[in-house]
Structures are given as C-alpha cells and as structure tokens.
Scaffold this active site. Structure first.
Site, PDB file in Angstrom:
ATOM      1  N   GLU A 123     -31.109  -5.579  14.130  1.00  0.00           N
ATOM      2  CA  GLU A 123     -30.886  -5.495  12.686  1.00  0.00           C
ATOM      3  C   GLU A 123     -31.753  -4.401  12.064  1.00  0.00           C
ATOM      4  O   GLU A 123     -32.890  -4.191  12.475  1.00  0.00           O
ATOM      5  CB  GLU A 123     -31.252  -6.851  12.069  1.00  0.00           C
ATOM      6  CG  GLU A 123     -30.611  -7.128  10.737  1.00  0.00           C
ATOM      7  CD  GLU A 123     -30.923  -8.537  10.225  1.00  0.00           C
ATOM      8  OE1 GLU A 123     -30.625  -9.521  10.933  1.00  0.00           O
ATOM      9  OE2 GLU A 123     -31.476  -8.631   9.123  1.00  0.00           O
ATOM     10  N   ASP A 125     -32.600  -3.292   8.003  1.00  0.00           N
ATOM     11  CA  ASP A 125     -32.316  -3.785   6.649  1.00  0.00           C
ATOM     12  C   ASP A 125     -32.933  -2.990   5.521  1.00  0.00           C
ATOM     13  O   ASP A 125     -34.106  -2.625   5.590  1.00  0.00           O
ATOM     14  CB  ASP A 125     -32.951  -5.178   6.439  1.00  0.00           C
ATOM     15  CG  ASP A 125     -32.508  -6.201   7.434  1.00  0.00           C
ATOM     16  OD1 ASP A 125     -31.384  -6.091   7.909  1.00  0.00           O
ATOM     17  OD2 ASP A 125     -33.305  -7.123   7.728  1.00  0.00           O
ATOM     18  N   GLU A 127     -33.379  -4.553   1.811  1.00  0.00           N
ATOM     19  CA  GLU A 127     -33.131  -5.738   1.002  1.00  0.00           C
ATOM     20  C   GLU A 127     -33.728  -5.520  -0.377  1.00  0.00           C
ATOM     21  O   GLU A 127     -34.871  -5.079  -0.502  1.00  0.00           O
ATOM     22  CB  GLU A 127     -33.753  -6.982   1.634  1.00  0.00           C
ATOM     23  CG  GLU A 127     -32.887  -7.568   2.719  1.00  0.00           C
ATOM     24  CD  GLU A 127     -33.474  -8.845   3.288  1.00  0.00           C
ATOM     25  OE1 GLU A 127     -32.715  -9.806   3.464  1.00  0.00           O
ATOM     26  OE2 GLU A 127     -34.686  -8.884   3.552  1.00  0.00           O
TER      27      GLU A 127
END
Ligand code: NAG
Ligand code: NAG
Length: 342
Positions: A123, A125, A127
């Site tokens: 992953e 990210d 955010e």
C-alpha cells in the site's frame, strides 16, 4: 457583450484574457503536471481509466468525466478505483477537499492490492484528515509492503495552502528502487529501497483508489470530533487524473511493460532545487515521522537514516513538543498524540 467600437474591443480582449486566467486557475490544465521526462503523460477521463467502487449516486462525474466528485452523507461515502493493476508508475490527481467543518471526514488517494493479496498486501497512501472549523486539514503518507501492517511508516504534515480553496496536485512515483510523494510538484517524501527493508518495500502490482469515508472513530483528535451530518454532503473533487504505469494482467501478473518502460521510472531523479524544496517542506511542515518516534520504535526501522533534515527537526524540539491546550488555543500535536490519532 459584443460590440464593434474599438475601445470595447480592448476591454473584451481584456475580458477574454481574464477568462483565460481564471480558466487556468480553476481547471489546472495539463501544464501543471510535473515530471516532463515521462513520455505521453496525459490526463484521463473517468471512463478511460477508472471504475466506481461504492457509493452509487455519491459519485458524480463533471466536465465529461474529467472531474469526479465523491461525497459523504449519512447514507454512504463513495470511491473509485483504476480499472487496471500497475507495477510501478506515476499516479496523480488534483484534489479539492471539503471546506468548513469536516471533522471525522477522511479522503484517501492511494494504491493498494489488498483485495488480491489479503495477507501480504502492499500500500502507498495519501490520507487527508478533516478537522473542526478553523483548524486545518492534516495530510499523512504511509507505506506498507508485503503485509507489513505492524510497521506503520506514517508521516504527517501541515500544508502551506488551504486545500479546500482550490485544486492541488498530489502524486505518487513508484519505481522498483524508490517511492516519491509530491504535492504540487514539490517532493515531500522519498523512500529509497534498501536491502534491509526486504519485503516491506511495495513490490507487487497495485490498483489506484480514491475514496471518502466516515473516520469518526479516529480521524480527528482520536475520535473526539465526529462527522456532523448537519454539514453534509462533504464533497471531495478529483481532476487531472493520471495513470502512467505498467499495466499488469490480473490473472498471471504478467506486466505489459517493456523492460525499457519499467526502467523509465527509475530514471526519474530529483533536481537539486526539488531536493532543497523537499527538505524545506519537511523541516517546516512535517509534524510527525515514524523515523523520529522513539516511543514507538526504540530502534528505528532500517531505512531511517538520520540525515541533516531529521537532525534539525530533532534539535528544534519539534519532535518532542508537548501538548498544550491552554485556554483551548495553543495546540500542538506531539508524536505520541499522533499515534493515538490526535
Ligand atoms: C507515445 O504514444 C504513442 C501513441 O500511443 C506511441 O506510438 C509512442 O511510442 C509513445 N511514446 C513513448 C515514448 O512511449
Ligand atoms: C512476503 O510474505 C510472504 C508471507 O509471509 C513470504 O513468504 C514472502 O517471502 C515475502 N516476500 C518478500 C519479498 O519478502
């Protein structure tokens, strides 16, 4: 509007120029996209590269699919994903976040293969964590490799602009050797693959995702401020969608990239100016890094080298500042608070 007199020709020229200026400010044309060394770097419409994930009518297309609005209301959030899986590439979107009260709201722009590799997923990210009125959105980046979810590698930052006022470009470069996160062409984080990281460096094909959802339980002050649906819908706008990567056949994970294309992403390097901008950003705007969190990692993960930027950060006391809330005003996050989601 139209007139034949010469004085108003001047003013309509001026008007036209204004419209051009305004138009480019509002729609961030392709020239805003960084990294000219990538061939065929173009933006895609929604239909060309993406598919809806959830949220039925809370995903709305505008400008012939060149802009996607994701909204969160009492019923549901919304999300979309790339149609293809990619092994390495450059992925980007211009994003405008919901304004005003947005505590508990989480907007995410990320790559993952959690649905293909349940136990060993990778992953990358961005955010975005909403806040109460008058306090800024916070941004965090994170990296997981091969199911390394027990080793959080998150960093958190403030921003040098209001991300709810305009579109800003958020990009991820992922090659076999490094990961760079960018905001508006400024690199904000670089992770160079080291031998010691082993499988913790993302190395399996991933899809690109964009979502908005209710993170009331943790996103703002550790869950103290929740989503208030009185202010719904919360709308996050996405535009300038870029998927520049090696597509992979999901059945056999065979990459369609020619080797030269796969190597392309390794050839992208930071200019000296970009590196200086990154260091300036990190010194000024980074509020948390796992590399500096001795409470959590008495021995930092292997890729954490304490460079000059980090030493400045530690020396400045930023890494160990305390948490004041005197008269409800002076308010800073300490690393420990951040771990608990404050
Ligand atoms: C760019 O795209 C065109 C048309 O799809 C293709 O012919 C060309 O080879 C591409 N160039 C590179 C460097 O990938
Ligand atoms: C990823 O994890 C699996 C299961 O723990 C392991 O068998 C595999 O060797 C790991 N891959 C890498 C590249 O470390």
């Amino acid at each position: 509007m139209a007139s034949s007199s010469s004085s108003s020709t001047t003013s309509s020229c001026f008007f036209f120029f204004l419209v051009l200026l305004l138009g480019s400010a509002l729609f961030l044309p392709n020239v805003a996209i960084a990294l000219p060394e990538l061939p065929n770097l173009t933006t895609l419409s929604f239909e060309e590269g993406y598919t809806q994930l959830f949220g039925d009518s809370n995903l709305m297309l505008h400008r012939e699919g060149r802009s996607v609005h994701l909204s969160l209301d009492q019923r549901t959030g919304a999300g979309f994903a790339s149609q293809d899986l990619y092994l390495h590439g450059f992925f980007s979107a211009s994003i405008k976040l919901p304004s005003d009260y947005a505590a508990g709201v989480v907007v995410a722009f990320y790559m993952s293969n959690g649905d293909v590799f349940e136990k060993t997923h990778d992953e990358l990210d961005f955010e975005f964590l909403g806040n109460i009125r008058g306090r800024e959105w916070r941004i965090q980046t994170n990296v997981y490799g091969n199911g390394s979810t027990s080793v959080g590698r998150e960093e958190r930052y403030g921003l040098w602009f209001d991300p709810t006022e305009d579109y800003h470009q958020y990009s991820i470069l992922w090659s076999s050797e490094k990961i760079i996160f960018y905001i508006d062409n400024v690199p904000i984080r670089e992770m160079v693959r080291t031998q010691a990281m082993g499988g913790d460096f993302p190395s399996k094909p991933m899809s690109l995702y964009a979502t908005i959802w209710d993170g009331s339980t943790w996103a703002t002050s550790g869950g103290r401020y929740k989503v208030n649906y009185k202010y719904a819908p919360y709308v996050a706008e996405f535009a300038d969608l870029v998927l520049h990567g090696c597509t992979v056949d999901p059945s056999d994970h065979e990459t369609t990239c020619r080797r030269s294309d796969a190597e392309l992403y390794n050839t992208i390097t930071m200019s000296e100016d970009q590196r200086a901008a990154m260091e300036k950003f990190r010194k000024k705007h980074m509020t948390y890094s796992y590399c500096h969190d001795r409470a959590r990692y008495p021995t930092p993960p292997p890729e954490c080298t304490i460079g000059p930027e980090a030493e400045n950060y530690l020396a400045s006391g930023e890494a160990k500042f305390s948490y004041h809330r005197r008269r409800g005003r002076h308010y800073r996050r300490s690393p420990v608070d951040v771990i608990f989601g404050i």
